[in-house]
Motif scaffolding. Sequence first.
Motif, PDB file in Angstrom:
ATOM      1  N   SER A   1       0.907  -1.253  -0.002  1.00  0.00           N
ATOM      2  CA  SER A   1      -0.025  -0.013  -0.120  1.00  0.00           C
ATOM      3  C   SER A   1       0.722   1.319  -0.051  1.00  0.00           C
ATOM      4  O   SER A   1       0.700   2.359  -0.762  1.00  0.00           O
TER       5      SER A   1
ATOM      6  N   ILE B   1       1.121   4.522  -2.832  1.00  0.00           N
ATOM      7  CA  ILE B   1       1.205   5.788  -2.479  1.00  0.00           C
ATOM      8  C   ILE B   1       2.374   6.489  -3.020  1.00  0.00           C
ATOM      9  O   ILE B   1       2.147   7.568  -3.817  1.00  0.00           O
TER      10      ILE B   1
ATOM     11  N   SER C   1       0.657   8.237  -5.956  1.00  0.00           N
ATOM     12  CA  SER C   1       0.254   9.770  -5.404  1.00  0.00           C
ATOM     13  C   SER C   1       1.090  10.382  -5.217  1.00  0.00           C
ATOM     14  O   SER C   1       0.687  11.659  -5.663  1.00  0.00           O
TER      15      SER C   1
ATOM     16  N   GLU D   1       1.646  10.118   8.870  1.00  0.00           N
ATOM     17  CA  GLU D   1       1.323  11.482   8.500  1.00  0.00           C
ATOM     18  C   GLU D   1       2.360  12.504   8.650  1.00  0.00           C
ATOM     19  O   GLU D   1       2.747  13.243   7.958  1.00  0.00           O
TER      20      GLU D   1
ATOM     21  N   VAL E   1       2.444  16.588   2.174  1.00  0.00           N
ATOM     22  CA  VAL E   1       1.332  16.122   2.405  1.00  0.00           C
ATOM     23  C   VAL E   1       0.657  16.825   3.732  1.00  0.00           C
ATOM     24  O   VAL E   1       1.301  16.645   4.741  1.00  0.00           O
TER      25      VAL E   1
ATOM     26  N   GLU F   1      -4.420  13.748   5.521  1.00  0.00           N
ATOM     27  CA  GLU F   1      -4.443  13.042   4.069  1.00  0.00           C
ATOM     28  C   GLU F   1      -3.754  11.735   4.354  1.00  0.00           C
ATOM     29  O   GLU F   1      -4.254  10.887   3.291  1.00  0.00           O
TER      30      GLU F   1
ATOM     31  N   ARG G   1      -6.535   8.858   4.438  1.00  0.00           N
ATOM     32  CA  ARG G   1      -7.196   8.901   3.117  1.00  0.00           C
ATOM     33  C   ARG G   1      -6.519   8.139   2.120  1.00  0.00           C
ATOM     34  O   ARG G   1      -7.138   7.284   1.109  1.00  0.00           O
ATOM     35  N   LEU G   2      -5.144   8.341   2.086  1.00  0.00           N
ATOM     36  CA  LEU G   2      -4.312   8.002   1.053  1.00  0.00           C
ATOM     37  C   LEU G   2      -4.246   6.505   1.265  1.00  0.00           C
ATOM     38  O   LEU G   2      -4.463   5.531   0.125  1.00  0.00           O
TER      39      LEU G   2
ATOM     40  N   THR H   1      -5.857   2.728  -0.984  1.00  0.00           N
ATOM     41  CA  THR H   1      -5.170   1.389  -1.600  1.00  0.00           C
ATOM     42  C   THR H   1      -5.933   0.193  -1.155  1.00  0.00           C
ATOM     43  O   THR H   1      -5.049  -0.951  -1.660  1.00  0.00           O
TER      44      THR H   1
END
Length: 275
Positions: free
Chosen positions: A117, A121, A125, A232, A240, A244, A247-248, A252
């Motif tokens: 995951s 990201i 992302s 985070e 970032v 967030e 959410r990211l 995934t």
Amino acid sequence: MRRQIDAYLTAVQMDPERRHLFVEGYRDRNFLTWLCGNEIHSNVSVLPIDAIDFSEAVDGGNRGRLVEIARTIEGQTDAIMFFADADYDILLKRKLLSNVFYTDRRDIEGYIFSERSLEKIFVLSLNTEKSSTNFFKLIVSICKRIASIRIYSEETSSRIAFKSTSLKRYITKDSMFLFNLEGYTRALLQNSNISLSRLESVLLGAKSIEERLDDLDHYEYIHGKDVISVFERLLHIFGVKDGEAERLLWATVDRPECCLHPRLKETLKYMKKII
């Protein structure tokens, strides 16, 4: 609209094909119904525990309320079941309730946190070539140390106030990320109204527990909220914003992979058919 648990018991007695699955919150409900897709049975309702009216206050947040209700009606019906984070109940060999589907990992976040995951990201992302592997190992390492304090709190009934203490402020970045365990533990004790004279004994106790965890899969003990908080903080270097990271990670989720977990698989089976 909230209803007493007796109202739900009466409803399933009057309609034998009706089923209710209570979960801790809306995220859990959305996760389970998304995994089921259009296979969820029309007679099955997935409801947050807030749908039940509690006459008295219960400690432990939504999970505490869910477990308390499950305990009061255990053995009465199979038409009302519950889905909850395993927490440390399995690790500490506590009695498990027969009407609760427990997560395969410590909590529901265990289904979304993996090296794969993070790789998604980082590549898709964040659009970076930085290796996600080192970040994954760092998150696990920090969360393991925090888990040792959490387990110490559970085993000694210390009621340490983790929710009242910011974790991110004790993770600093110079040439590398550093976690100030002693400073964090000191803040935990202060926010819990526990004498700082216990600081050394807490650190020693946590260290002993950390050594016990060496032989276990980290998914059995790392706390999902700690994972989110540490991740985070690490993502700040990519610009970032706070809020967030979770959410990211949820974006995934891999449906086929999740459905391989045995306890989650049993939960979905309950939702898909009338037993």
